[in-house]
Design an enzyme around this catalytic site. Structure first.
Site, PDB file in Angstrom:
ATOM      1  N   LYS A 129      10.716  -2.806  -3.266  1.00 56.29           N
ATOM      2  CA  LYS A 129      10.885  -2.755  -4.731  1.00 56.29           C
ATOM      3  C   LYS A 129      10.374  -1.417  -5.253  1.00 56.29           C
ATOM      4  O   LYS A 129       9.529  -0.763  -4.623  1.00 56.29           O
ATOM      5  CB  LYS A 129      10.136  -3.897  -5.435  1.00 56.29           C
ATOM      6  CG  LYS A 129       8.600  -3.945  -5.245  1.00 56.29           C
ATOM      7  CD  LYS A 129       7.773  -3.058  -6.182  1.00 56.29           C
ATOM      8  CE  LYS A 129       6.292  -3.130  -5.881  1.00 56.29           C
ATOM      9  NZ  LYS A 129       5.448  -2.101  -6.441  1.00 56.29           N
ATOM     10  N   ASP A 173       2.939  -9.606  -5.911  1.00 59.17           N
ATOM     11  CA  ASP A 173       4.317  -9.102  -5.849  1.00 59.17           C
ATOM     12  C   ASP A 173       5.271 -10.045  -5.122  1.00 59.17           C
ATOM     13  O   ASP A 173       6.485  -9.817  -5.105  1.00 59.17           O
ATOM     14  CB  ASP A 173       4.352  -7.748  -5.117  1.00 59.17           C
ATOM     15  CG  ASP A 173       4.016  -6.568  -6.027  1.00 59.17           C
ATOM     16  OD1 ASP A 173       4.063  -6.727  -7.259  1.00 59.17           O
ATOM     17  OD2 ASP A 173       3.726  -5.485  -5.492  1.00 59.17           O
TER      18      ASP A 173
HETATM   19  C1  LIG Z   1       0.738  -2.463  -8.026  1.00 52.39           C
HETATM   20  C2  LIG Z   1       1.762  -3.556  -7.826  1.00 52.39           C
HETATM   21  O1  LIG Z   1       2.313  -3.479  -6.517  1.00 52.39           O
HETATM   22  C3  LIG Z   1       2.898  -3.333  -8.811  1.00 52.39           C
HETATM   23  O2  LIG Z   1       4.068  -4.053  -8.494  1.00 52.39           O
HETATM   24  C4  LIG Z   1       1.160  -4.952  -8.027  1.00 52.39           C
HETATM   25  O3  LIG Z   1       0.565  -5.065  -9.313  1.00 52.39           O
HETATM   26  C5  LIG Z   1       0.154  -5.313  -6.957  1.00 52.39           C
HETATM   27  O4  LIG Z   1       0.679  -6.357  -6.220  1.00 52.39           O
HETATM   28  P1  LIG Z   1       0.037  -6.847  -4.827  1.00 52.39           P
HETATM   29  O5  LIG Z   1      -0.184  -5.703  -3.911  1.00 52.39           O
HETATM   30  O6  LIG Z   1       0.901  -7.997  -4.374  1.00 52.39           O
HETATM   31  O7  LIG Z   1      -1.365  -7.357  -5.327  1.00 52.39           O
HETATM   32  P2  LIG Z   1      -2.356  -8.471  -4.731  1.00 52.39           P
HETATM   33  O8  LIG Z   1      -2.287  -8.458  -3.237  1.00 52.39           O
HETATM   34  O9  LIG Z   1      -2.150  -9.750  -5.454  1.00 52.39           O
HETATM   35  O10 LIG Z   1      -3.744  -7.865  -5.210  1.00 52.39           O
HETATM   36  C6  LIG Z   1      -4.371  -6.760  -4.616  1.00 52.39           C
HETATM   37  C7  LIG Z   1      -5.487  -6.311  -5.542  1.00 52.39           C
HETATM   38  O11 LIG Z   1      -4.948  -5.590  -6.652  1.00 52.39           O
HETATM   39  C8  LIG Z   1      -5.605  -5.937  -7.850  1.00 52.39           C
HETATM   40  N1  LIG Z   1      -4.631  -6.485  -8.804  1.00 52.39           N
HETATM   41  C9  LIG Z   1      -3.399  -6.881  -8.423  1.00 52.39           C
HETATM   42  C10 LIG Z   1      -2.492  -7.377  -9.328  1.00 52.39           C
HETATM   43  C11 LIG Z   1      -2.882  -7.473 -10.678  1.00 52.39           C
HETATM   44  N2  LIG Z   1      -2.055  -7.946 -11.621  1.00 52.39           N
HETATM   45  N3  LIG Z   1      -4.130  -7.082 -11.058  1.00 52.39           N
HETATM   46  C12 LIG Z   1      -5.007  -6.585 -10.139  1.00 52.39           C
HETATM   47  O12 LIG Z   1      -6.129  -6.221 -10.502  1.00 52.39           O
HETATM   48  C13 LIG Z   1      -6.695  -6.923  -7.478  1.00 52.39           C
HETATM   49  O13 LIG Z   1      -7.875  -6.177  -7.290  1.00 52.39           O
HETATM   50  C14 LIG Z   1      -6.249  -7.482  -6.148  1.00 52.39           C
HETATM   51  O14 LIG Z   1      -7.326  -7.859  -5.350  1.00 52.39           O
HETATM   52  N1  LIG Z   2       4.212  -7.455   6.948  1.00 49.77           N
HETATM   53  C1  LIG Z   2       3.416  -6.407   6.674  1.00 49.77           C
HETATM   54  N2  LIG Z   2       3.914  -5.151   6.668  1.00 49.77           N
HETATM   55  C2  LIG Z   2       3.110  -4.115   6.382  1.00 49.77           C
HETATM   56  N3  LIG Z   2       1.806  -4.190   6.105  1.00 49.77           N
HETATM   57  C3  LIG Z   2       1.261  -5.412   6.074  1.00 49.77           C
HETATM   58  C4  LIG Z   2       2.041  -6.558   6.350  1.00 49.77           C
HETATM   59  N4  LIG Z   2       1.246  -7.621   6.228  1.00 49.77           N
HETATM   60  C5  LIG Z   2       0.029  -7.177   5.888  1.00 49.77           C
HETATM   61  N5  LIG Z   2       0.012  -5.847   5.808  1.00 49.77           N
HETATM   62  C6  LIG Z   2      -1.182  -5.046   5.431  1.00 49.77           C
HETATM   63  O1  LIG Z   2      -1.064  -4.781   4.036  1.00 49.77           O
HETATM   64  C7  LIG Z   2      -1.455  -3.434   3.727  1.00 49.77           C
HETATM   65  C8  LIG Z   2      -0.600  -2.945   2.549  1.00 49.77           C
HETATM   66  O2  LIG Z   2       0.710  -2.816   3.009  1.00 49.77           O
HETATM   67  P1  LIG Z   2       2.031  -2.904   2.091  1.00 49.77           P
HETATM   68  O3  LIG Z   2       3.054  -2.083   2.802  1.00 49.77           O
HETATM   69  O4  LIG Z   2       2.366  -4.320   1.807  1.00 49.77           O
HETATM   70  O5  LIG Z   2       1.515  -2.186   0.771  1.00 49.77           O
HETATM   71  P2  LIG Z   2       2.208  -1.811  -0.580  1.00 49.77           P
HETATM   72  O6  LIG Z   2       3.646  -1.467  -0.346  1.00 49.77           O
HETATM   73  O7  LIG Z   2       1.401  -0.763  -1.245  1.00 49.77           O
HETATM   74  O8  LIG Z   2       2.140  -3.158  -1.400  1.00 49.77           O
HETATM   75  P3  LIG Z   2       2.266  -3.359  -2.999  1.00 49.77           P
HETATM   76  O9  LIG Z   2       3.329  -2.428  -3.479  1.00 49.77           O
HETATM   77  O10 LIG Z   2       2.670  -4.828  -3.076  1.00 49.77           O
HETATM   78  O11 LIG Z   2       0.894  -3.086  -3.537  1.00 49.77           O
HETATM   79  C9  LIG Z   2      -1.230  -2.666   5.027  1.00 49.77           C
HETATM   80  O12 LIG Z   2      -2.197  -1.677   5.185  1.00 49.77           O
HETATM   81  C10 LIG Z   2      -1.296  -3.709   6.133  1.00 49.77           C
HETATM   82  O13 LIG Z   2      -2.533  -3.687   6.804  1.00 49.77           O
END
Ligand SMILES: C[C@](O)(CO)[C@H](O)COP(=O)(O)OP(=O)(O)OC[C@H]1O[C@@H](n2ccc(N)nc2=O)[C@H](O)[C@@H]1O
Ligand SMILES: Nc1ncnc2c1ncn2[C@@H]1O[C@H](COP(=O)(O)OP(=O)(O)OP(=O)(O)O)[C@@H](O)[C@H]1O
Length: 289
Positions: free
Chosen positions: A10, A136
């Site tokens: 996304k 997400d």
């Molecule tokens: C930055 C984005 O990726 C934008 O789409 C999302 O808001 C984050 O989504 P995500 O990685 O699925 O987030 P989560 O795994 O639920 O949360 C990771 C951490 O981000 C912070 N978090 C996340 C979502 C939110 N609405 N508020 C927060 O403060 C929290 O500290 C949480 O512990």
């Molecule tokens: N299926 C997976 N693929 C990749 N990383 C994963 C997976 N499951 C758990 N992880 C862990 O999650 C961490 C974050 O990876 P991810 O690629 O999901 O981040 P992101 O794209 O920044 O996510 P978001 O945009 O939702 O915040 C990685 O460092 C990894 O250790």
């Protein structure tokens, strides 16, 4: 029996934070859309009661830290599934990049296991379960384009944005989402025009979409990693119609209407960046087949 599921990344066309909640999460307002950059998830039925993760990528955890593992575990627990699954993850989406790679793998696993384990759940039910895994995941269960509110798990479908290229560039750094939210200064937020973004999408107005992109987390990540600002500047110089960081970063994307400019940006960024992609947005929501 084997099932193949596509897990698309996304981007956030806009990301606003309204306030911090008592549970520690932030109340957000985000316009999100899926793009044609996807991991492939292969689900193979196991007769024994086990969840096995297989991936050639050494950065993908192969245990309960993996969000796809968590998705399988959640379904097993909730619906007392006695069979197991081997989850093969072919990674294309950059990791820790702001593109929801892990979340999309989890959502694809929910959709696929619903079929493999014959659970008969609706997309709405899967999205509610997805929220237990990460903020997400609910959006990724549906895909397409949507307004996400709450902590990101309340999803309202939007039409597909006008057709254009999305050029993505990820520098050689990974960003912690929790750290970026923690560093956000809530007193000092310039809110992006979410309503105008939604209207532009509904009107099929490409210029309007470009004029209304915005992400309040961008300032935080730019202050930590100056290379993200450099990529933004390069994309602008090469003629992007709009440039923005996705999620908590560090991936930067540009929206580009013309093929020639897409090529210019893509070629200009390769060599400067770790990973560069030129893709289309995916208009359609996922369906349960
Ligand atoms: C930055 C984005 O990726 C934008 O789409 C999302 O808001 C984050 O989504 P995500 O990685 O699925 O987030 P989560 O795994 O639920 O949360 C990771 C951490 O981000 C912070 N978090 C996340 C979502 C939110 N609405 N508020 C927060 O403060 C929290 O500290 C949480 O512990
Ligand atoms: N299926 C997976 N693929 C990749 N990383 C994963 C997976 N499951 C758990 N992880 C862990 O999650 C961490 C974050 O990876 P991810 O690629 O999901 O981040 P992101 O794209 O920044 O996510 P978001 O945009 O939702 O915040 C990685 O460092 C990894 O250790």
């Amino acid at each position: 029996m084997k099932i193949l599921v596509k897990a698309p990344a996304k981007i956030n066309l806009s990301l606003d934070v309204l306030h911090k909640r008592p549970d520690g999460y932030h109340e957000v307002e985000m316009v999100m859309t899926t793009i044609d950059l996807a991991d492939r998830i292969e689900l193979s039925l196991l007769e024994e009661d086990r969840i096995v993760i297989q991936s050639h990528n050494r950065f993908v955890p192969d245990d309960q830290r993996n969000l796809a593992y968590q998705a399988a575990f959640l379904l097993k627990k909730k619906f007392q599934v006695k069979k197991g699954v081997e989850i093969g993850i072919e990674k294309t989406i950059p990791i820790a990049a702001g593109l929801a790679g892990g979340s999309s793998d989890a959502a694809a696993t929910l959709r696929g296991l619903n079929k493999l384990w014959k659970l008969g759940l609706s997309l709405d039910e899967l999205a509610v379960l997805g929220a237990e895994i990460g903020s997400d995941v609910s959006f990724c269960v549906y895909g397409g384009t949507a307004l996400a509110t709450g902590r990101g798990e309340i999803i309202k479908a939007l039409p597909a944005p006008p057709t254009c290229w999305v050029v993505l560039a990820k520098p050689f750094i990974g960003v912690s989402t929790a750290d970026v939210y923690r560093r956000l200064n809530l007193e000092n937020i310039v809110h992006p025009p979410t309503k105008q973004m939604i209207s532009a999408i509904e009107d099929g107005d490409f210029k309007g979409v470009c004029n209304n992109v915005g992400n309040v987390l961008e300032k935080v990540t730019l202050s930590l990693y100056p290379e993200v600002a450099q990529i933004k500047d390069q994309m602008k110089r090469f003629g992007a119609d709009a440039v923005l960081m996705s999620g908590s970063g560090p991936t930067v994307f540009s929206l580009v209407a013309h093929d020639s400019r897409m090529h210019r940006i893509y070629n200009g960024l390769r060599g400067f960046c770790d990973q560069v992609f030129a893709v289309r947005m995916l208009g359609e929501r996922h369906t349960l087949d």
